[in-house]
Scaffold this motif. Structure first.
Motif, PDB file in Angstrom:
ATOM      1  N   TYR A  65     -18.331 -44.862  11.528  1.00 43.67           N
ATOM      2  CA  TYR A  65     -18.988 -46.016  11.366  1.00 43.67           C
ATOM      3  C   TYR A  65     -18.128 -47.221  12.323  1.00 43.67           C
ATOM      4  O   TYR A  65     -19.159 -47.025  12.723  1.00 43.67           O
ATOM      5  N   THR A  66     -16.938 -47.602  12.201  1.00 40.95           N
ATOM      6  CA  THR A  66     -16.301 -48.255  12.905  1.00 40.95           C
ATOM      7  C   THR A  66     -16.488 -48.057  14.977  1.00 40.95           C
ATOM      8  O   THR A  66     -16.426 -48.923  15.789  1.00 40.95           O
ATOM      9  N   GLY A  67     -16.329 -46.726  15.301  1.00 39.47           N
ATOM     10  CA  GLY A  67     -15.641 -46.286  16.129  1.00 39.47           C
ATOM     11  C   GLY A  67     -14.397 -46.633  16.470  1.00 39.47           C
ATOM     12  O   GLY A  67     -13.653 -46.338  17.511  1.00 39.47           O
ATOM     13  N   ASP A  68     -13.598 -46.991  15.630  1.00 38.26           N
ATOM     14  CA  ASP A  68     -12.206 -47.557  16.072  1.00 38.26           C
ATOM     15  C   ASP A  68     -11.029 -46.605  15.499  1.00 38.26           C
ATOM     16  O   ASP A  68     -11.003 -46.535  14.329  1.00 38.26           O
ATOM     17  N   ALA A  69     -10.991 -46.619  16.180  1.00 39.93           N
ATOM     18  CA  ALA A  69      -9.462 -44.618  15.554  1.00 39.93           C
ATOM     19  C   ALA A  69      -8.506 -45.481  16.836  1.00 39.93           C
ATOM     20  O   ALA A  69      -8.026 -44.804  18.022  1.00 39.93           O
ATOM     21  N   PRO A  70      -7.680 -46.089  16.255  1.00 36.21           N
ATOM     22  CA  PRO A  70      -6.157 -46.253  17.612  1.00 36.21           C
ATOM     23  C   PRO A  70      -5.297 -45.538  17.262  1.00 36.21           C
ATOM     24  O   PRO A  70      -4.730 -44.411  17.105  1.00 36.21           O
ATOM     25  N   TYR A  71      -4.830 -45.253  18.781  1.00 35.15           N
ATOM     26  CA  TYR A  71      -4.126 -44.061  18.877  1.00 35.15           C
ATOM     27  C   TYR A  71      -2.663 -44.998  18.408  1.00 35.15           C
ATOM     28  O   TYR A  71      -2.077 -45.927  18.517  1.00 35.15           O
ATOM     29  N   ILE A  72      -2.223 -43.822  17.647  1.00 38.60           N
ATOM     30  CA  ILE A  72      -0.613 -43.587  17.155  1.00 38.60           C
ATOM     31  C   ILE A  72       0.727 -42.651  17.388  1.00 38.60           C
ATOM     32  O   ILE A  72       1.425 -43.059  17.184  1.00 38.60           O
ATOM     33  N   GLY A  73       0.268 -41.678  18.368  1.00 38.66           N
ATOM     34  CA  GLY A  73       0.887 -40.873  19.313  1.00 38.66           C
ATOM     35  C   GLY A  73       1.115 -40.005  19.056  1.00 38.66           C
ATOM     36  O   GLY A  73      -0.218 -39.471  17.929  1.00 38.66           O
ATOM     37  N   LEU A  74       2.294 -38.957  18.216  1.00 37.87           N
ATOM     38  CA  LEU A  74       2.613 -38.392  17.374  1.00 37.87           C
ATOM     39  C   LEU A  74       2.950 -38.246  16.126  1.00 37.87           C
ATOM     40  O   LEU A  74       3.196 -37.394  15.284  1.00 37.87           O
ATOM     41  N   ARG A  75       2.288 -39.437  15.336  1.00 33.19           N
ATOM     42  CA  ARG A  75       2.701 -39.853  13.854  1.00 33.19           C
ATOM     43  C   ARG A  75       1.834 -38.679  12.879  1.00 33.19           C
ATOM     44  O   ARG A  75       2.744 -38.669  12.162  1.00 33.19           O
ATOM     45  N   ASN A  76       0.859 -38.099  13.691  1.00 37.01           N
ATOM     46  CA  ASN A  76      -0.463 -36.540  12.369  1.00 37.01           C
ATOM     47  C   ASN A  76       1.013 -36.460  12.300  1.00 37.01           C
ATOM     48  O   ASN A  76       0.616 -35.700  11.213  1.00 37.01           O
ATOM     49  N   TYR A  77       1.344 -35.607  13.620  1.00 38.13           N
ATOM     50  CA  TYR A  77       2.443 -34.119  13.675  1.00 38.13           C
ATOM     51  C   TYR A  77       3.476 -35.139  13.089  1.00 38.13           C
ATOM     52  O   TYR A  77       3.370 -33.588  11.761  1.00 38.13           O
ATOM     53  N   GLY A  78       4.088 -35.966  12.872  1.00 39.44           N
ATOM     54  CA  GLY A  78       5.508 -36.262  11.717  1.00 39.44           C
ATOM     55  C   GLY A  78       4.430 -36.546  10.006  1.00 39.44           C
ATOM     56  O   GLY A  78       5.452 -36.176   9.162  1.00 39.44           O
ATOM     57  N   ARG A  79       3.632 -36.131  10.251  1.00 44.80           N
ATOM     58  CA  ARG A  79       2.493 -36.279   8.711  1.00 44.80           C
ATOM     59  C   ARG A  79       2.458 -35.332   8.248  1.00 44.80           C
ATOM     60  O   ARG A  79       3.305 -34.967   7.022  1.00 44.80           O
ATOM     61  N   ILE A  80       2.045 -34.570   8.836  1.00 44.85           N
ATOM     62  CA  ILE A  80       2.050 -32.931   8.431  1.00 44.85           C
ATOM     63  C   ILE A  80       3.340 -32.515   7.526  1.00 44.85           C
ATOM     64  O   ILE A  80       3.554 -31.563   7.546  1.00 44.85           O
ATOM     65  N   PHE A  81       3.837 -32.045   9.550  1.00 39.64           N
ATOM     66  CA  PHE A  81       5.492 -31.718   9.211  1.00 39.64           C
ATOM     67  C   PHE A  81       6.541 -31.915   7.767  1.00 39.64           C
ATOM     68  O   PHE A  81       6.386 -31.439   7.203  1.00 39.64           O
ATOM     69  N   GLY A  82       6.258 -33.650   7.841  1.00 37.74           N
ATOM     70  CA  GLY A  82       6.831 -33.858   6.450  1.00 37.74           C
ATOM     71  C   GLY A  82       5.947 -33.936   5.251  1.00 37.74           C
ATOM     72  O   GLY A  82       7.078 -34.552   4.317  1.00 37.74           O
ATOM     73  N   ASP A  83       5.428 -33.054   5.310  1.00 33.34           N
ATOM     74  CA  ASP A  83       3.925 -32.554   3.728  1.00 33.34           C
ATOM     75  C   ASP A  83       4.537 -31.619   3.139  1.00 33.34           C
ATOM     76  O   ASP A  83       4.096 -30.487   3.606  1.00 33.34           O
ATOM     77  N   PRO A  84       4.300 -31.738   1.490  1.00 37.60           N
ATOM     78  CA  PRO A  84       5.488 -30.286   1.357  1.00 37.60           C
ATOM     79  C   PRO A  84       3.958 -29.653   1.619  1.00 37.60           C
ATOM     80  O   PRO A  84       5.080 -28.368   1.283  1.00 37.60           O
ATOM     81  N   VAL A  85       3.206 -30.086   1.074  1.00 34.29           N
ATOM     82  CA  VAL A  85       1.217 -29.157   1.161  1.00 34.29           C
ATOM     83  C   VAL A  85       1.550 -28.380   2.123  1.00 34.29           C
ATOM     84  O   VAL A  85       1.194 -26.961   2.266  1.00 34.29           O
ATOM     85  N   PHE A  86       2.079 -28.859   3.199  1.00 32.31           N
ATOM     86  CA  PHE A  86       2.305 -28.302   4.490  1.00 32.31           C
ATOM     87  C   PHE A  86       3.071 -26.698   4.897  1.00 32.31           C
ATOM     88  O   PHE A  86       2.669 -26.106   5.015  1.00 32.31           O
ATOM     89  N   ARG A  87       4.301 -26.925   3.846  1.00 33.59           N
ATOM     90  CA  ARG A  87       5.366 -26.766   4.352  1.00 33.59           C
ATOM     91  C   ARG A  87       4.855 -25.587   3.319  1.00 33.59           C
ATOM     92  O   ARG A  87       5.196 -24.291   3.588  1.00 33.59           O
ATOM     93  N   THR A  88       4.661 -25.564   2.255  1.00 30.29           N
ATOM     94  CA  THR A  88       3.835 -23.917   1.489  1.00 30.29           C
ATOM     95  C   THR A  88       2.760 -23.182   2.165  1.00 30.29           C
ATOM     96  O   THR A  88       2.551 -22.580   2.079  1.00 30.29           O
ATOM     97  N   ALA A  89       1.974 -24.299   2.920  1.00 30.03           N
ATOM     98  CA  ALA A  89       0.889 -24.018   4.053  1.00 30.03           C
ATOM     99  C   ALA A  89       1.542 -22.440   5.000  1.00 30.03           C
ATOM    100  O   ALA A  89       0.834 -21.813   5.309  1.00 30.03           O
TER     101      ALA A  89
END
Length: 316
Positions: A65-89
């Protein structure tokens, strides 16, 4: 005479007609390439580049809606790699893929060896075995969901009638049996593909090899081990690689049967990425990151596939 010599020199000069013809041929081929290039850029290159871009942004539902999506680098990858559900998947994806490939390949090879012989109704039976492969995956998943239903499914009805079990098995609702139920459906779907490809490979093996080995006293088992398997090696490599790519990215069957449940028992990378993006969490950046991880794995397997073809002389 001098005119003829001059014409021959003109044809042989670097800027003469001899080199102009290949250039004209290449120029005439360009209009035929533009549709392919446009299609590839529009439906492959752009979506892939956009997915990589989204994976580097904090892209949520509000960003739509806002069109605002700031760049955060590789944080999304860090979040999924640290998520227990990702390791289960990841673990479920490996288990699901390995068991699917082993059983699909084994059953498909056994059926191919069976049908390579000539007997009545051979063609009809082979045609009927192609039905699981021809049906849409959503239809196959829905049929198996009915068949594996705890209370009304025909599988439990048969098992109870044969006194194999005393109580109905919760195939798709119990943590310990959900993966088995999903595997049964996927193996059933994938067997025809393996059978068809391996059947074609078996037909390319010369019968003279079996006749010569039989004269030397080799039995059926020795013939299979020392003739059939070595001659089928290129086909087996191709079938296995394609099966790995197909099984890694499967989504329809699991989503229709269990939606990744219960308690993430059947959660794989595709369902995990879908739930992050569209399952209520609206974490589009993390969902895109999961998709990119899966793309990299499939790309690696695709390179192995092409390398295998090149090694066998099928790709020049």
């Amino acid at each position: 005479m001098s005119v003829t010599i001059g014409s021959n020199r003109a044809l042989s000069t670097p800027g003469g007609v001899g080199e102009a013809r290949p250039r004209r041929r290449r120029a005439s081929a360009l209009p035929f390439l533009w549709p392919v290039l446009a299609f590839s850029v529009l439906f492959f290159v752009y979506p892939l580049a956009k997915n990589v871009q989204v994976s580097l942004q904090d892209f949520t539902l509000a960003s739509l809606y806002t069109g605002d999506a700031p760049y955060i680098g590789l944080r999304n990858y860090g979040r999924i790699f640290g998520d227990p559900v990702f390791r289960t998947a990841v673990g479920n994806t490996i288990v699901f893929t390995l068991f699917s490939i082993v059983f699909q390949l084994t059953i498909g090879l056994a059926l191919a060896v069976f049908f390579v012989r000539t007997f009545p109704l051979n063609a009809l039976l082979r045609s009927l075995l192609l039905v699981p492969w021809l049906l849409p995956l959503v239809v196959s998943g829905t049929v198996f969901r009915w068949m594996l239903d705890t209370n009304n499914g025909i599988i439990n009805h048969i098992l109870l009638g044969l006194h194999v079990v005393d109580t109905p098995v919760p195939w798709l609702t119990d943590y310990d049996t959900a993966m088995v139920g999903v595997l049964l459906c996927n193996i059933w779907i994938g067997v025809p593909f393996n059978m068809v490809i391996l059947y074609g490979g078996l037909q390319s093996i010369s019968p003279d090899l079996y006749e010569a080995s039989a004269m030397d006293g080799a039995g059926k088992l020795r013939q299979f081990w020392y003739i059939t398997l070595p001659m089928l090696r290129p086909v087996l490599l191709v079938v296995t690689t394609l099966g790995l790519i197909y099984t890694l990215k499967i989504f329809d069957v699991i989503w229709v049967l269990t939606k990744g449940g219960p308690a993430n028992a059947t959660q794989n990378l595709t369902t995990y990425g879908y739930q992050l993006s569209f399952g209520g969490l609206s974490e589009f950046g993390q969902g895109a990151a999961v998709g990119n991880v899966l793309i990299l794995v499939c790309l690696g397997l695709s390179l192995v596939y092409l390398r295998t073809l090149r090694a066998e002389g099928e790709v020049r």
